[in-house]
Design an enzyme around this catalytic site. Sequence first.
Site, PDB file in Angstrom:
ATOM      1  N   ASP A  30       0.869  -1.303  -0.014  1.00  0.00           N
ATOM      2  CA  ASP A  30       0.254  -0.093  -0.011  1.00  0.00           C
ATOM      3  C   ASP A  30       0.922   1.569   0.286  1.00  0.00           C
ATOM      4  O   ASP A  30       1.921   1.200   0.494  1.00  0.00           O
ATOM      5  CB  ASP A  30      -1.159  -0.064   1.531  1.00  0.00           C
ATOM      6  CG  ASP A  30      -1.926   0.661   1.037  1.00  0.00           C
ATOM      7  OD1 ASP A  30      -3.405  -0.140   1.408  1.00  0.00           O
ATOM      8  OD2 ASP A  30      -2.121   1.914   0.895  1.00  0.00           O
ATOM      9  N   LEU A 153     -17.598  -9.637  -1.753  1.00  0.00           N
ATOM     10  CA  LEU A 153     -17.294  -9.893   0.599  1.00  0.00           C
ATOM     11  C   LEU A 153     -17.791  -8.687   0.536  1.00  0.00           C
ATOM     12  O   LEU A 153     -18.363  -7.751  -0.257  1.00  0.00           O
ATOM     13  CB  LEU A 153     -16.250 -10.222   0.583  1.00  0.00           C
ATOM     14  CG  LEU A 153     -15.230  -9.464   0.160  1.00  0.00           C
ATOM     15  CD1 LEU A 153     -15.385  -8.073   1.459  1.00  0.00           C
ATOM     16  CD2 LEU A 153     -14.133  -9.333   0.504  1.00  0.00           C
ATOM     17  N   ARG A 154     -18.946  -9.526   1.774  1.00  0.00           N
ATOM     18  CA  ARG A 154     -19.859  -8.085   2.343  1.00  0.00           C
ATOM     19  C   ARG A 154     -18.897  -8.020   3.425  1.00  0.00           C
ATOM     20  O   ARG A 154     -18.913  -8.241   4.523  1.00  0.00           O
ATOM     21  CB  ARG A 154     -21.137  -8.386   3.018  1.00  0.00           C
ATOM     22  CG  ARG A 154     -22.752  -9.390   1.587  1.00  0.00           C
ATOM     23  CD  ARG A 154     -23.263 -10.268   2.148  1.00  0.00           C
ATOM     24  NE  ARG A 154     -22.995 -11.612   3.048  1.00  0.00           N
ATOM     25  CZ  ARG A 154     -23.359 -12.098   3.594  1.00  0.00           C
ATOM     26  NH1 ARG A 154     -24.682 -12.088   3.547  1.00  0.00           N
ATOM     27  NH2 ARG A 154     -23.089 -12.878   3.697  1.00  0.00           N
ATOM     28  N   LEU A 250     -34.561  -8.184   0.980  1.00  0.00           N
ATOM     29  CA  LEU A 250     -36.117  -8.608   0.729  1.00  0.00           C
ATOM     30  C   LEU A 250     -36.710  -7.366   1.770  1.00  0.00           C
ATOM     31  O   LEU A 250     -37.448  -7.561   2.150  1.00  0.00           O
ATOM     32  CB  LEU A 250     -37.291  -8.954   0.007  1.00  0.00           C
ATOM     33  CG  LEU A 250     -36.992  -9.746  -0.976  1.00  0.00           C
ATOM     34  CD1 LEU A 250     -38.175 -10.879  -1.565  1.00  0.00           C
ATOM     35  CD2 LEU A 250     -37.296  -8.106  -2.362  1.00  0.00           C
ATOM     36  N   CYS A 260     -19.711   0.000  -1.354  1.00  0.00           N
ATOM     37  CA  CYS A 260     -20.400  -0.589  -2.520  1.00  0.00           C
ATOM     38  C   CYS A 260     -21.121  -0.071  -3.580  1.00  0.00           C
ATOM     39  O   CYS A 260     -21.759  -0.059  -4.855  1.00  0.00           O
ATOM     40  CB  CYS A 260     -20.415  -2.152  -2.894  1.00  0.00           C
ATOM     41  SG  CYS A 260     -18.541  -2.665  -1.899  1.00  0.00           S
TER      42      CYS A 260
HETATM   43  C1  UDX Z   1     -21.937  -5.988  -1.152  1.00  0.00           C
HETATM   44  C2  UDX Z   1     -22.867  -6.892  -1.907  1.00  0.00           C
HETATM   45  O1  UDX Z   1     -23.623  -7.662  -0.976  1.00  0.00           O
HETATM   46  C3  UDX Z   1     -21.601  -7.430  -1.694  1.00  0.00           C
HETATM   47  O2  UDX Z   1     -21.588  -8.621  -2.425  1.00  0.00           O
HETATM   48  C4  UDX Z   1     -20.142  -6.849  -2.495  1.00  0.00           C
HETATM   49  O3  UDX Z   1     -19.088  -6.813  -3.141  1.00  0.00           O
HETATM   50  C5  UDX Z   1     -19.965  -5.395  -1.834  1.00  0.00           C
HETATM   51  O4  UDX Z   1     -21.566  -4.522  -1.739  1.00  0.00           O
HETATM   52  P1  UDX Z   1     -22.023  -4.447   1.640  1.00  0.00           P
HETATM   53  O5  UDX Z   1     -21.522  -3.210   1.546  1.00  0.00           O
HETATM   54  O6  UDX Z   1     -20.562  -4.982   2.777  1.00  0.00           O
HETATM   55  O7  UDX Z   1     -21.937  -6.056   0.201  1.00  0.00           O
HETATM   56  O8  UDX Z   1     -23.293  -4.674   2.217  1.00  0.00           O
HETATM   57  P2  UDX Z   1     -24.286  -5.224   1.946  1.00  0.00           P
HETATM   58  O9  UDX Z   1     -24.355  -6.518   2.691  1.00  0.00           O
HETATM   59  O10 UDX Z   1     -25.010  -6.503   0.380  1.00  0.00           O
HETATM   60  O11 UDX Z   1     -25.834  -4.218   2.183  1.00  0.00           O
HETATM   61  C6  UDX Z   1     -25.907  -3.473   1.619  1.00  0.00           C
HETATM   62  C7  UDX Z   1     -26.710  -2.110   2.275  1.00  0.00           C
HETATM   63  O12 UDX Z   1     -28.353  -3.088   1.758  1.00  0.00           O
HETATM   64  C8  UDX Z   1     -26.464  -1.886   3.174  1.00  0.00           C
HETATM   65  O13 UDX Z   1     -26.841  -0.265   4.199  1.00  0.00           O
HETATM   66  C9  UDX Z   1     -28.148  -3.042   4.136  1.00  0.00           C
HETATM   67  O14 UDX Z   1     -28.176  -2.468   5.163  1.00  0.00           O
HETATM   68  C10 UDX Z   1     -28.561  -2.969   2.976  1.00  0.00           C
HETATM   69  N1  UDX Z   1     -30.242  -3.510   2.706  1.00  0.00           N
HETATM   70  C11 UDX Z   1     -29.551  -5.132   2.370  1.00  0.00           C
HETATM   71  C12 UDX Z   1     -31.008  -3.561   2.642  1.00  0.00           C
HETATM   72  O15 UDX Z   1     -31.507  -2.514   2.904  1.00  0.00           O
HETATM   73  N2  UDX Z   1     -32.017  -4.380   2.945  1.00  0.00           N
HETATM   74  C13 UDX Z   1     -31.434  -5.582   2.859  1.00  0.00           C
HETATM   75  O16 UDX Z   1     -33.106  -6.281   2.265  1.00  0.00           O
HETATM   76  C14 UDX Z   1     -30.621  -6.382   2.808  1.00  0.00           C
END
Ligand code: UDX
Length: 430
Positions: A30, A153-154, A250, A260
Amino acid sequence: MKIGIIGCGHVGLVTAACFAQKGNSVFCVDNDEQRINMLRAGRMPFYEPGLEDMILTNIRNRRIVFSTRIKDAVNTCEALFISVSTPSMPSGALDLSAVEHVSREIAVNMRSYKLIVEKSTVPVRTCDKVHQTIKKYVPRGVSFDVASNPEFLREGSAIYDSMNPDRIVIGVSSKRAENILKRLYKPFKARIITTDIKSAELIKHASNSFLAMKISFINAVANVCELADANIDEVAYGIGMDNRIGHAFLKAGTGYGGSCFPKDVSGFIAIADSLGYNFGILKEVQKTNLLQRQYMVRKIESELWIVSNKTIGILGLAFKPDTDDIREAPALDVIKMLLEKGAKIKAYDPKAMENVKKVFPDITYCKNAYETADKADCVAVLTEWKEFAGMNLKKLKNIMSHPTIIDGRNIFDPAKIRKAGFTYHSVGRP
Ligand code: UDX
Protein backbone atom coordinates in the site's frame (compact mmCIF):
# COMPACT_ATOMS: atom_id res chain seq x y z
CA MET A 1 1.83 -19.71 -4.69
CA LYS A 2 3.44 -16.29 -4.23
CA ILE A 3 0.82 -13.58 -4.55
CA GLY A 4 1.08 -9.81 -4.48
CA ILE A 5 -1.87 -7.72 -3.32
CA ILE A 6 -1.63 -4.06 -4.26
CA GLY A 7 -3.99 -1.97 -2.11
CA CYS A 8 -4.66 -2.82 1.55
CA GLY A 9 -8.29 -1.69 1.83
CA HIS A 10 -11.22 -3.90 2.73
CA VAL A 11 -10.97 -6.04 -0.39
CA GLY A 12 -7.17 -6.26 -0.44
CA LEU A 13 -6.68 -7.15 3.21
CA VAL A 14 -9.46 -9.71 3.37
CA THR A 15 -8.25 -11.32 0.13
CA ALA A 16 -4.68 -11.35 1.47
CA ALA A 17 -5.74 -12.94 4.76
CA CYS A 18 -7.75 -15.67 3.03
CA PHE A 19 -5.07 -16.52 0.45
CA ALA A 20 -2.49 -16.74 3.25
CA GLN A 21 -4.84 -18.89 5.31
CA LYS A 22 -4.96 -21.31 2.39
CA GLY A 23 -1.16 -21.64 2.51
CA ASN A 24 0.01 -19.06 -0.03
CA SER A 25 2.75 -16.48 0.57
CA VAL A 26 1.19 -13.06 0.30
CA PHE A 27 3.02 -9.81 -0.28
CA CYS A 28 0.77 -6.85 0.58
CA VAL A 29 1.55 -3.38 -0.72
CA ASP A 30 0.00 0.00 0.00
CA ASN A 31 1.34 3.49 -0.69
CA ASP A 32 0.05 4.71 2.68
CA GLU A 33 3.10 4.29 4.92
CA GLN A 34 1.13 4.86 8.10
CA ARG A 35 -1.26 2.06 7.17
CA ILE A 36 1.60 -0.31 6.40
CA ASN A 37 3.29 0.47 9.73
CA MET A 38 0.02 -0.14 11.52
CA LEU A 39 -0.45 -3.48 9.77
CA ARG A 40 3.12 -4.54 10.49
CA ALA A 41 2.37 -3.88 14.15
CA GLY A 42 -0.69 -6.13 13.83
CA ARG A 43 -3.29 -3.34 14.04
CA MET A 44 -6.16 -3.18 11.54
CA PRO A 45 -7.10 0.10 9.82
CA PHE A 46 -10.85 -0.75 10.12
CA TYR A 47 -13.08 -3.13 11.99
CA GLU A 48 -13.94 -6.40 10.29
CA PRO A 49 -14.83 -9.44 12.41
CA GLY A 50 -12.13 -12.14 12.30
CA LEU A 51 -9.72 -10.18 10.11
CA GLU A 52 -7.23 -9.21 12.80
CA ASP A 53 -6.88 -12.77 14.09
CA MET A 54 -6.35 -14.17 10.61
CA ILE A 55 -3.78 -11.51 9.68
CA LEU A 56 -1.90 -11.94 12.96
CA THR A 57 -1.77 -15.73 12.59
CA ASN A 58 -0.36 -15.39 9.10
CA ILE A 59 2.14 -12.70 10.03
CA ARG A 60 3.43 -15.12 12.70
CA ASN A 61 3.55 -17.96 10.15
CA ARG A 62 5.46 -15.62 7.81
CA ARG A 63 2.82 -16.02 5.13
CA ILE A 64 1.98 -12.29 5.00
CA VAL A 65 4.39 -9.40 4.70
CA PHE A 66 3.62 -5.72 4.27
CA SER A 67 5.49 -3.16 2.20
CA THR A 68 5.11 0.19 0.48
CA ARG A 69 7.10 -0.95 -2.55
CA ILE A 70 5.28 -2.38 -5.56
CA LYS A 71 8.67 -3.30 -7.01
CA ASP A 72 9.30 -5.87 -4.25
CA ALA A 73 5.93 -7.54 -4.86
CA VAL A 74 6.58 -7.70 -8.60
CA ASN A 75 10.02 -9.24 -8.04
CA THR A 76 8.70 -11.92 -5.72
CA CYS A 77 5.23 -12.86 -6.95
CA GLU A 78 3.74 -14.75 -9.86
CA ALA A 79 0.26 -13.21 -9.65
CA LEU A 80 -0.40 -9.58 -8.74
CA PHE A 81 -3.88 -8.51 -7.62
CA ILE A 82 -4.87 -4.87 -8.03
CA SER A 83 -7.27 -3.90 -5.24
CA VAL A 84 -6.76 -0.16 -4.96
CA SER A 85 -9.61 2.29 -4.42
CA THR A 86 -11.69 3.49 -7.34
CA PRO A 87 -13.67 6.38 -5.84
CA SER A 88 -16.72 7.95 -7.49
CA MET A 89 -16.25 11.31 -9.18
CA PRO A 90 -19.00 13.96 -9.03
CA SER A 91 -20.30 12.69 -12.40
CA GLY A 92 -20.83 9.20 -10.93
CA ALA A 93 -18.05 7.72 -13.07
CA LEU A 94 -15.15 6.09 -11.25
CA ASP A 95 -11.74 7.63 -10.80
CA LEU A 96 -9.38 4.96 -12.13
CA SER A 97 -6.15 6.88 -11.73
CA ALA A 98 -4.89 4.58 -8.94
CA VAL A 99 -5.45 1.52 -11.16
CA GLU A 100 -3.56 3.21 -13.98
CA HIS A 101 -0.69 4.20 -11.68
CA VAL A 102 -0.34 0.71 -10.21
CA SER A 103 -0.46 -0.88 -13.69
CA ARG A 104 2.42 1.33 -14.79
CA GLU A 105 4.45 0.60 -11.67
CA ILE A 106 3.96 -3.12 -12.14
CA ALA A 107 4.90 -2.92 -15.81
CA VAL A 108 8.19 -1.07 -15.41
CA ASN A 109 9.33 -3.53 -12.73
CA MET A 110 8.46 -6.74 -14.58
CA ARG A 111 11.37 -8.99 -15.57
CA SER A 112 9.49 -12.25 -16.19
CA TYR A 113 5.90 -13.46 -16.88
CA LYS A 114 3.26 -12.11 -14.48
CA LEU A 115 -0.48 -12.48 -14.21
CA ILE A 116 -2.06 -9.15 -13.29
CA VAL A 117 -5.51 -9.59 -11.81
CA GLU A 118 -7.93 -6.68 -11.51
CA LYS A 119 -9.97 -7.06 -8.29
CA SER A 120 -11.08 -3.47 -7.64
CA THR A 121 -14.62 -2.73 -8.76
CA VAL A 122 -14.17 -1.17 -12.17
CA PRO A 123 -16.29 -0.43 -15.23
CA VAL A 124 -16.32 -2.83 -18.14
CA ARG A 125 -13.28 -2.45 -20.42
CA THR A 126 -10.94 -1.36 -17.61
CA CYS A 127 -8.85 -4.52 -18.05
CA ASP A 128 -8.37 -3.53 -21.70
CA LYS A 129 -6.85 -0.28 -20.48
CA VAL A 130 -4.70 -2.09 -17.91
CA HIS A 131 -3.45 -4.38 -20.69
CA GLN A 132 -2.70 -1.43 -22.97
CA THR A 133 -0.83 0.39 -20.22
CA ILE A 134 1.28 -2.59 -19.19
CA LYS A 135 2.10 -3.35 -22.81
CA LYS A 136 3.34 0.19 -23.25
CA TYR A 137 5.65 0.22 -20.22
CA VAL A 138 6.80 -3.40 -19.83
CA PRO A 139 10.42 -4.17 -20.85
CA ARG A 140 10.57 -5.73 -24.31
CA GLY A 141 10.20 -9.50 -24.44
CA VAL A 142 8.48 -9.92 -21.05
CA SER A 143 5.09 -11.60 -21.40
CA PHE A 144 2.05 -11.14 -19.17
CA ASP A 145 -1.70 -11.71 -18.88
CA VAL A 146 -4.42 -9.52 -17.44
CA ALA A 147 -7.48 -11.08 -15.78
CA SER A 148 -10.60 -9.90 -13.99
CA ASN A 149 -11.56 -11.52 -10.71
CA PRO A 150 -14.29 -9.47 -9.02
CA GLU A 151 -14.97 -9.90 -5.32
CA PHE A 152 -18.40 -10.25 -3.75
CA LEU A 153 -17.58 -9.99 -0.05
CA ARG A 154 -19.90 -8.19 2.32
CA GLU A 155 -18.46 -5.99 5.04
CA GLY A 156 -19.10 -7.50 8.45
CA SER A 157 -18.95 -11.05 7.07
CA ALA A 158 -16.09 -10.51 4.65
CA ILE A 159 -13.90 -13.35 5.94
CA TYR A 160 -16.75 -15.84 5.88
CA ASP A 161 -17.80 -14.70 2.38
CA SER A 162 -14.27 -14.98 1.04
CA MET A 163 -13.62 -18.39 2.57
CA ASN A 164 -17.04 -19.72 1.45
CA PRO A 165 -17.90 -17.96 -1.80
CA ASP A 166 -21.16 -18.67 -3.69
CA ARG A 167 -19.08 -18.53 -6.84
CA ILE A 168 -15.71 -17.36 -8.04
CA VAL A 169 -15.71 -15.41 -11.28
CA ILE A 170 -12.58 -15.35 -13.38
CA GLY A 171 -12.42 -13.40 -16.61
CA VAL A 172 -9.43 -14.51 -18.66
CA SER A 173 -8.05 -14.40 -22.18
CA SER A 174 -5.50 -17.21 -22.00
CA LYS A 175 -5.28 -20.78 -20.74
CA ARG A 176 -2.19 -19.88 -18.71
CA ALA A 177 -4.07 -17.19 -16.76
CA GLU A 178 -7.05 -19.53 -16.27
CA ASN A 179 -4.81 -22.28 -14.90
CA ILE A 180 -3.06 -19.99 -12.42
CA LEU A 181 -6.35 -18.67 -11.05
CA LYS A 182 -7.92 -22.13 -10.90
CA ARG A 183 -4.90 -23.46 -9.01
CA LEU A 184 -5.10 -20.56 -6.57
CA TYR A 185 -8.83 -20.98 -5.94
CA LYS A 186 -8.93 -24.80 -5.85
CA PRO A 187 -8.62 -24.99 -2.03
CA PHE A 188 -11.74 -22.81 -1.67
CA LYS A 189 -13.84 -25.64 -3.11
CA ALA A 190 -16.28 -23.23 -4.75
CA ARG A 191 -17.89 -23.13 -8.16
CA ILE A 192 -15.58 -21.33 -10.58
CA ILE A 193 -17.18 -19.48 -13.46
CA THR A 194 -14.78 -18.75 -16.29
CA THR A 195 -15.76 -15.98 -18.70
CA ASP A 196 -14.17 -13.52 -21.05
CA ILE A 197 -12.70 -10.50 -19.27
CA LYS A 198 -15.39 -7.94 -20.12
CA SER A 199 -18.19 -10.24 -18.98
CA ALA A 200 -16.45 -10.78 -15.63
CA GLU A 201 -16.19 -7.02 -15.17
CA LEU A 202 -19.87 -6.66 -15.96
CA ILE A 203 -20.91 -9.47 -13.58
CA LYS A 204 -19.68 -7.40 -10.64
CA HIS A 205 -21.50 -4.17 -11.56
CA ALA A 206 -24.64 -6.02 -12.60
CA SER A 207 -24.75 -8.15 -9.41
CA ASN A 208 -24.51 -5.22 -7.04
CA SER A 209 -26.91 -3.11 -9.08
CA PHE A 210 -29.43 -5.95 -9.10
CA LEU A 211 -29.24 -6.29 -5.31
CA ALA A 212 -29.61 -2.52 -4.89
CA MET A 213 -32.62 -2.70 -7.22
CA LYS A 214 -34.17 -5.41 -5.01
CA ILE A 215 -33.79 -3.18 -1.95
CA SER A 216 -35.25 -0.10 -3.64
CA PHE A 217 -38.08 -2.22 -5.01
CA ILE A 218 -39.04 -3.57 -1.59
CA ASN A 219 -38.78 -0.08 -0.08
CA ALA A 220 -41.12 1.24 -2.77
CA VAL A 221 -43.56 -1.60 -2.02
CA ALA A 222 -43.24 -0.75 1.70
CA ASN A 223 -44.30 2.80 0.92
CA VAL A 224 -47.37 1.49 -0.89
CA CYS A 225 -48.07 -0.79 2.10
CA GLU A 226 -48.10 2.24 4.38
CA LEU A 227 -50.63 4.01 2.16
CA ALA A 228 -52.78 0.88 1.78
CA ASP A 229 -52.51 -0.21 5.43
CA ALA A 230 -50.86 -3.51 4.48
CA ASN A 231 -47.82 -5.17 6.06
CA ILE A 232 -44.48 -5.29 4.19
CA ASP A 233 -43.22 -8.21 6.31
CA GLU A 234 -46.03 -10.37 5.04
CA VAL A 235 -45.78 -9.07 1.49
CA ALA A 236 -41.99 -9.67 1.37
CA TYR A 237 -42.42 -13.13 2.82
CA GLY A 238 -45.10 -13.94 0.26
CA ILE A 239 -43.18 -12.77 -2.76
CA GLY A 240 -39.88 -14.22 -1.52
CA MET A 241 -41.47 -17.68 -1.44
CA ASP A 242 -41.31 -17.65 -5.22
CA ASN A 243 -38.02 -19.45 -5.94
CA ARG A 244 -37.40 -17.14 -8.85
CA ILE A 245 -37.41 -14.16 -6.47
CA GLY A 246 -36.08 -15.49 -3.13
CA HIS A 247 -36.11 -13.84 0.29
CA ALA A 248 -32.65 -12.26 0.31
CA PHE A 249 -32.43 -8.47 0.10
CA LEU A 250 -36.15 -7.94 0.57
CA LYS A 251 -35.83 -6.24 3.92
CA ALA A 252 -37.51 -2.83 3.83
CA GLY A 253 -35.85 -0.04 5.77
CA THR A 254 -33.99 3.27 5.42
CA GLY A 255 -32.29 2.11 2.25
CA TYR A 256 -28.85 0.91 1.30
CA GLY A 257 -25.52 2.61 1.96
CA GLY A 258 -21.90 1.51 2.17
CA SER A 259 -18.91 1.74 -0.08
CA CYS A 260 -20.31 -0.53 -2.77
CA PHE A 261 -23.97 -0.24 -3.73
CA PRO A 262 -24.18 3.57 -4.11
CA LYS A 263 -20.87 3.68 -5.96
CA ASP A 264 -21.54 0.64 -8.13
CA VAL A 265 -25.01 1.79 -9.15
CA SER A 266 -23.72 5.20 -10.19
CA GLY A 267 -20.65 3.63 -11.80
CA PHE A 268 -22.84 1.28 -13.82
CA ILE A 269 -25.12 4.12 -14.91
CA ALA A 270 -22.06 6.15 -15.96
CA ILE A 271 -20.39 3.40 -17.99
CA ALA A 272 -23.72 2.51 -19.64
CA ASP A 273 -24.20 6.21 -20.50
CA SER A 274 -20.73 6.42 -21.98
CA LEU A 275 -21.46 3.35 -24.10
CA GLY A 276 -24.69 5.00 -25.32
CA TYR A 277 -27.32 3.34 -23.08
CA ASN A 278 -29.53 5.27 -20.69
CA PHE A 279 -29.91 2.92 -17.70
CA GLY A 280 -33.22 4.43 -16.55
CA ILE A 281 -34.16 1.65 -14.09
CA LEU A 282 -30.99 2.22 -12.09
CA LYS A 283 -31.56 5.96 -11.98
CA GLU A 284 -34.92 5.24 -10.29
CA VAL A 285 -33.19 2.81 -7.91
CA GLN A 286 -30.92 5.63 -6.76
CA LYS A 287 -33.79 8.10 -6.42
CA THR A 288 -35.91 5.67 -4.41
CA ASN A 289 -32.97 4.96 -2.12
CA LEU A 290 -32.37 8.62 -1.31
CA LEU A 291 -36.09 9.31 -0.84
CA GLN A 292 -36.19 6.61 1.83
CA ARG A 293 -33.90 8.76 3.99
CA GLN A 294 -36.17 11.77 3.56
CA TYR A 295 -39.16 9.63 4.55
CA MET A 296 -37.44 8.89 7.88
CA VAL A 297 -37.19 12.61 8.58
CA ARG A 298 -40.79 13.07 7.48
CA LYS A 299 -41.91 10.35 9.90
CA ILE A 300 -40.05 12.02 12.76
CA GLU A 301 -41.63 15.36 11.81
CA SER A 302 -45.09 13.92 11.55
CA GLU A 303 -44.73 12.76 15.17
CA LEU A 304 -43.01 15.84 16.62
CA TRP A 305 -44.46 18.43 14.21
CA ILE A 306 -41.66 20.96 14.80
CA VAL A 307 -38.29 19.31 15.35
CA SER A 308 -36.42 22.52 16.10
CA ASN A 309 -34.99 22.37 19.64
CA LYS A 310 -36.36 18.88 20.20
CA THR A 311 -33.95 16.13 21.26
CA ILE A 312 -33.74 13.22 18.88
CA GLY A 313 -31.78 10.10 19.81
CA ILE A 314 -30.22 8.27 16.88
CA LEU A 315 -29.52 4.58 17.39
CA GLY A 316 -27.12 3.24 14.78
CA LEU A 317 -24.75 5.23 12.56
CA ALA A 318 -22.88 2.60 10.53
CA PHE A 319 -24.38 1.78 7.12
CA LYS A 320 -25.20 -1.68 8.48
CA PRO A 321 -24.47 -3.70 11.63
CA ASP A 322 -21.10 -5.35 12.44
CA THR A 323 -19.04 -2.66 10.78
CA ASP A 324 -17.67 0.77 11.69
CA ASP A 325 -18.03 1.87 8.07
CA ILE A 326 -20.11 5.03 7.65
CA ARG A 327 -19.57 5.59 3.95
CA GLU A 328 -22.91 6.64 2.39
CA ALA A 329 -24.64 5.60 5.61
CA PRO A 330 -28.31 6.66 5.64
CA ALA A 331 -27.83 7.90 9.25
CA LEU A 332 -25.50 10.67 8.07
CA ASP A 333 -28.09 12.12 5.71
CA VAL A 334 -30.87 11.81 8.29
CA ILE A 335 -28.77 13.58 10.94
CA LYS A 336 -27.82 16.32 8.46
CA MET A 337 -31.46 16.95 7.55
CA LEU A 338 -32.51 17.01 11.22
CA LEU A 339 -29.69 19.41 12.16
CA GLU A 340 -30.74 21.73 9.34
CA LYS A 341 -34.18 21.80 10.89
CA GLY A 342 -32.71 22.78 14.27
CA ALA A 343 -32.97 19.44 16.11
CA LYS A 344 -30.63 18.51 18.94
CA ILE A 345 -29.01 15.16 18.17
CA LYS A 346 -27.78 12.52 20.58
CA ALA A 347 -26.30 9.45 18.94
CA TYR A 348 -24.91 6.03 19.70
CA ASP A 349 -23.37 3.25 17.65
CA PRO A 350 -21.38 0.31 19.02
CA LYS A 351 -18.54 0.73 16.49
CA ALA A 352 -18.95 3.75 14.23
CA MET A 353 -18.94 6.78 16.57
CA GLU A 354 -15.26 7.66 16.15
CA ASN A 355 -15.78 7.88 12.40
CA VAL A 356 -18.94 9.99 12.70
CA LYS A 357 -17.24 12.41 15.12
CA LYS A 358 -15.13 13.57 12.17
CA VAL A 359 -18.30 14.46 10.22
CA PHE A 360 -20.46 15.84 13.05
CA PRO A 361 -18.12 16.94 15.83
CA ASP A 362 -20.83 18.92 17.65
CA ILE A 363 -23.60 16.41 18.24
CA THR A 364 -23.78 14.52 21.54
CA TYR A 365 -22.26 11.03 21.53
CA CYS A 366 -23.56 8.60 24.14
CA LYS A 367 -22.13 5.58 25.93
CA ASN A 368 -25.06 3.33 25.17
CA ALA A 369 -28.57 3.17 23.77
CA TYR A 370 -30.25 4.12 27.06
CA GLU A 371 -28.16 7.26 27.48
CA THR A 372 -29.17 8.18 23.90
CA ALA A 373 -32.85 7.80 24.74
CA ASP A 374 -32.58 9.63 28.05
CA LYS A 375 -34.92 12.66 27.96
CA ALA A 376 -35.27 12.34 24.16
CA ASP A 377 -38.48 13.42 22.45
CA CYS A 378 -38.04 10.64 19.96
CA VAL A 379 -35.63 7.81 19.16
CA ALA A 380 -34.85 6.79 15.57
CA VAL A 381 -33.32 3.40 14.81
CA LEU A 382 -31.15 3.66 11.70
CA THR A 383 -28.91 0.55 11.93
CA GLU A 384 -30.17 -2.84 13.05
CA TRP A 385 -27.49 -3.70 15.62
CA LYS A 386 -28.61 -6.75 17.60
CA GLU A 387 -28.26 -5.00 20.95
CA PHE A 388 -31.00 -2.49 20.02
CA ALA A 389 -33.61 -5.17 19.41
CA GLY A 390 -32.84 -6.68 22.84
CA MET A 391 -33.33 -3.44 24.81
CA ASN A 392 -35.35 -3.39 28.03
CA LEU A 393 -38.50 -1.61 26.87
CA LYS A 394 -39.69 -0.72 30.36
CA LYS A 395 -36.40 0.99 31.17
CA LEU A 396 -36.40 2.72 27.78
CA LYS A 397 -39.91 4.05 28.25
CA ASN A 398 -39.18 5.44 31.70
CA ILE A 399 -36.15 7.47 30.63
CA MET A 400 -37.64 9.07 27.50
CA SER A 401 -39.44 12.42 27.68
CA HIS A 402 -41.98 11.13 25.21
CA PRO A 403 -41.72 7.40 24.49
CA THR A 404 -41.69 7.60 20.71
CA ILE A 405 -39.73 5.28 18.41
CA ILE A 406 -39.27 5.68 14.68
CA ASP A 407 -37.88 2.32 13.63
CA GLY A 408 -36.11 2.71 10.30
CA ARG A 409 -35.01 -0.95 10.25
CA ASN A 410 -38.13 -2.75 11.50
CA ILE A 411 -36.30 -4.31 14.44
CA PHE A 412 -39.23 -4.25 16.89
CA ASP A 413 -42.48 -6.16 16.90
CA PRO A 414 -45.11 -3.40 16.50
CA ALA A 415 -47.71 -5.09 18.74
CA LYS A 416 -45.22 -5.70 21.54
CA ILE A 417 -43.79 -2.22 21.46
CA ARG A 418 -47.18 -0.49 21.44
CA LYS A 419 -48.27 -2.71 24.31
CA ALA A 420 -45.20 -1.47 26.18
CA GLY A 421 -46.59 2.06 25.83
CA PHE A 422 -44.63 3.53 22.95
CA THR A 423 -45.80 5.59 20.03
CA TYR A 424 -44.25 3.59 17.24
CA HIS A 425 -43.72 3.92 13.48
CA SER A 426 -41.72 1.55 11.32
CA VAL A 427 -41.35 1.02 7.56
CA GLY A 428 -44.30 -0.39 5.62
CA ARG A 429 -46.10 -1.89 8.61
CA PRO A 430 -49.45 -0.77 9.99
C1 UDX B 1 -22.31 -5.46 -0.90
C2 UDX B 1 -22.55 -6.81 -1.64
O1 UDX B 1 -23.44 -7.62 -0.88
C3 UDX B 1 -21.23 -7.52 -1.88
O2 UDX B 1 -21.47 -8.69 -2.65
C4 UDX B 1 -20.30 -6.57 -2.65
O3 UDX B 1 -19.08 -7.14 -2.93
C5 UDX B 1 -20.11 -5.30 -1.87
O4 UDX B 1 -21.39 -4.69 -1.65
P1 UDX B 1 -21.87 -4.63 1.57
O5 UDX B 1 -21.84 -3.25 1.01
O6 UDX B 1 -20.83 -5.02 2.56
O7 UDX B 1 -21.79 -5.72 0.39
O8 UDX B 1 -23.27 -4.81 2.31
P2 UDX B 1 -24.61 -5.66 2.17
O9 UDX B 1 -24.72 -6.57 3.33
O10 UDX B 1 -24.79 -6.25 0.85
O11 UDX B 1 -25.69 -4.49 2.40
C6 UDX B 1 -25.69 -3.32 1.60
C7 UDX B 1 -26.74 -2.34 2.06
O12 UDX B 1 -28.04 -2.81 1.76
C8 UDX B 1 -26.73 -2.05 3.56
O13 UDX B 1 -26.87 -0.66 3.73
C9 UDX B 1 -27.94 -2.77 4.09
O14 UDX B 1 -28.50 -2.16 5.22
C10 UDX B 1 -28.89 -2.68 2.89
N1 UDX B 1 -29.90 -3.75 2.82
C11 UDX B 1 -29.50 -5.03 2.58
C12 UDX B 1 -31.25 -3.45 2.94
O15 UDX B 1 -31.63 -2.29 3.15
N2 UDX B 1 -32.15 -4.46 2.81
C13 UDX B 1 -31.81 -5.74 2.57
O16 UDX B 1 -32.70 -6.60 2.47
C14 UDX B 1 -30.43 -6.04 2.46
